[in-house]
Design a protein around this motif. Structure first.
Motif, PDB file in Angstrom:
ATOM      1  N   ILE A  69       0.838  -1.203   0.000  1.00 52.53           N
ATOM      2  CA  ILE A  69       0.000   0.000   0.000  1.00 52.53           C
ATOM      3  C   ILE A  69       0.874   1.254   0.000  1.00 52.53           C
ATOM      4  O   ILE A  69       0.651   2.189  -0.773  1.00 52.53           O
ATOM      5  N   LEU A  70       1.896   1.250   0.856  1.00 55.58           N
ATOM      6  CA  LEU A  70       2.743   2.441   0.935  1.00 55.58           C
ATOM      7  C   LEU A  70       3.667   2.575  -0.272  1.00 55.58           C
ATOM      8  O   LEU A  70       3.988   3.691  -0.695  1.00 55.58           O
ATOM      9  N   LEU A  71       4.093   1.448  -0.845  1.00 59.04           N
ATOM     10  CA  LEU A  71       4.874   1.525  -2.084  1.00 59.04           C
ATOM     11  C   LEU A  71       4.025   2.078  -3.227  1.00 59.04           C
ATOM     12  O   LEU A  71       4.510   2.862  -4.050  1.00 59.04           O
ATOM     13  N   ALA A  72       2.752   1.685  -3.272  1.00 58.25           N
ATOM     14  CA  ALA A  72       1.848   2.223  -4.291  1.00 58.25           C
ATOM     15  C   ALA A  72       1.685   3.733  -4.111  1.00 58.25           C
ATOM     16  O   ALA A  72       1.677   4.482  -5.089  1.00 58.25           O
ATOM     17  N   ALA A  73       1.589   4.180  -2.861  1.00 61.21           N
ATOM     18  CA  ALA A  73       1.488   5.620  -2.605  1.00 61.21           C
ATOM     19  C   ALA A  73       2.747   6.339  -3.073  1.00 61.21           C
ATOM     20  O   ALA A  73       2.676   7.418  -3.667  1.00 61.21           O
ATOM     21  N   SER A  74       3.903   5.728  -2.830  1.00 65.56           N
ATOM     22  CA  SER A  74       5.166   6.334  -3.258  1.00 65.56           C
ATOM     23  C   SER A  74       5.280   6.373  -4.780  1.00 65.56           C
ATOM     24  O   SER A  74       5.740   7.363  -5.354  1.00 65.56           O
ATOM     25  N   VAL A  75       4.851   5.313  -5.442  1.00 65.29           N
ATOM     26  CA  VAL A  75       4.891   5.280  -6.913  1.00 65.29           C
ATOM     27  C   VAL A  75       3.970   6.352  -7.485  1.00 65.29           C
ATOM     28  O   VAL A  75       4.336   7.065  -8.426  1.00 65.29           O
ATOM     29  N   LEU A  76       2.773   6.485  -6.910  1.00 62.29           N
ATOM     30  CA  LEU A  76       1.859   7.533  -7.385  1.00 62.29           C
ATOM     31  C   LEU A  76       2.455   8.916  -7.189  1.00 62.29           C
ATOM     32  O   LEU A  76       2.251   9.809  -8.009  1.00 62.29           O
ATOM     33  N   LEU A  77       3.198   9.065  -6.111  1.00 63.17           N
ATOM     34  CA  LEU A  77       3.844  10.350  -5.839  1.00 63.17           C
ATOM     35  C   LEU A  77       4.818  10.712  -6.956  1.00 63.17           C
ATOM     36  O   LEU A  77       4.888  11.860  -7.396  1.00 63.17           O
ATOM     37  N   TRP A  78       5.570   9.740  -7.420  1.00 62.17           N
ATOM     38  CA  TRP A  78       6.567   9.989  -8.465  1.00 62.17           C
ATOM     39  C   TRP A  78       5.964  10.028  -9.867  1.00 62.17           C
ATOM     40  O   TRP A  78       6.589  10.522 -10.797  1.00 62.17           O
ATOM     41  N   ARG A  79       4.759   9.518 -10.034  1.00 62.21           N
ATOM     42  CA  ARG A  79       4.118   9.533 -11.353  1.00 62.21           C
ATOM     43  C   ARG A  79       3.209  10.741 -11.520  1.00 62.21           C
ATOM     44  O   ARG A  79       2.234  10.681 -12.266  1.00 62.21           O
ATOM     45  N   GLU A  80       3.509  11.786 -10.800  1.00 64.47           N
ATOM     46  CA  GLU A  80       2.796  13.049 -10.898  1.00 64.47           C
ATOM     47  C   GLU A  80       1.322  12.940 -10.519  1.00 64.47           C
ATOM     48  O   GLU A  80       0.481  13.670 -11.030  1.00 64.47           O
ATOM     49  N   GLN A  81       1.012  12.003  -9.648  1.00 61.67           N
ATOM     50  CA  GLN A  81      -0.307  11.921  -9.032  1.00 61.67           C
ATOM     51  C   GLN A  81      -0.090  12.055  -7.525  1.00 61.67           C
ATOM     52  O   GLN A  81      -0.548  11.253  -6.724  1.00 61.67           O
ATOM     53  N   GLY A  82       0.649  13.087  -7.176  1.00 63.64           N
ATOM     54  CA  GLY A  82       1.104  13.282  -5.808  1.00 63.64           C
ATOM     55  C   GLY A  82      -0.018  13.413  -4.805  1.00 63.64           C
ATOM     56  O   GLY A  82       0.071  12.888  -3.701  1.00 63.64           O
ATOM     57  N   LYS A  83      -1.088  14.109  -5.170  1.00 66.64           N
ATOM     58  CA  LYS A  83      -2.192  14.276  -4.231  1.00 66.64           C
ATOM     59  C   LYS A  83      -2.821  12.938  -3.883  1.00 66.64           C
ATOM     60  O   LYS A  83      -3.139  12.671  -2.725  1.00 66.64           O
ATOM     61  N   LEU A  84      -2.988  12.081  -4.872  1.00 68.89           N
ATOM     62  CA  LEU A  84      -3.547  10.756  -4.620  1.00 68.89           C
ATOM     63  C   LEU A  84      -2.593   9.922  -3.769  1.00 68.89           C
ATOM     64  O   LEU A  84      -3.011   9.245  -2.831  1.00 68.89           O
ATOM     65  N   GLY A  85      -1.298   9.989  -4.079  1.00 69.72           N
ATOM     66  CA  GLY A  85      -0.306   9.234  -3.307  1.00 69.72           C
ATOM     67  C   GLY A  85      -0.240   9.681  -1.859  1.00 69.72           C
ATOM     68  O   GLY A  85      -0.216   8.852  -0.938  1.00 69.72           O
TER      69      GLY A  85
END
Length: 133
Positions: free
Chosen positions: A63-79
């Motif tokens: 779950i937290l790795l998915a949040a980190s990946v979203l952060l780097w894929r320019e979906q930072g608010k979702l991450g």
């Protein structure tokens, strides 16, 4: 219209980009630290067998790795939202834990201090005898 170049020939957007990358790195480090803390907490506090503890830790980390990946894929608010929600749920679970004396303790701390009062005399039982160094 082009933006004016700064003193070193770079545009002001480069500075904003560097701040954005720096903030993303810092939030990623926070996510990784909370992942590690959560994994240790799950390992030591879950009352399950090792297999189910490992499954719980893997789910937490994914779950937290998915949040980190979203952060780097320019979906930072979702991450960040996923990370904050996961941490909030984790802290709610953590707050439900109660202390227990039903554990395996080292011999020198296995007994609790107790006492009794008789008139003007207080007697303490199970006092540890040690020297401070």
């Amino acid at each position: 219209m082009n933006q004016p170049a700064t003193q070193h020939g770079r545009k002001p957007t480069y500075f904003i980009y560097m701040i954005s990358v720096t903030m993303t790195v810092l939030v990623s480090i926070l996510i990784l630290l909370s992942m590690a803390w959560g994994a240790f907490a799950l390992w030591y506090q879950l009352p399950f067998t090792s297999f189910f503890k490992i499954i719980s830790i893997v789910v937490w980390c994914c779950i937290l790795l998915a949040a980190s990946v979203l952060l780097w894929r320019e979906q930072g608010k979702l991450g960040i939202g996923i990370w904050l929600l996961a941490c909030a749920l984790f802290l709610i679970w953590w707050s439900t834990l109660t202390p227990s004396n039903d554990r395996i303790w080292a011999d020198d701390v296995a007994r609790q201090l107790s006492g009794e009062v008789s008139n003007n005399v207080v007697t303490l039982h199970n006092v540890r005898n040690f020297d401070w160094y």
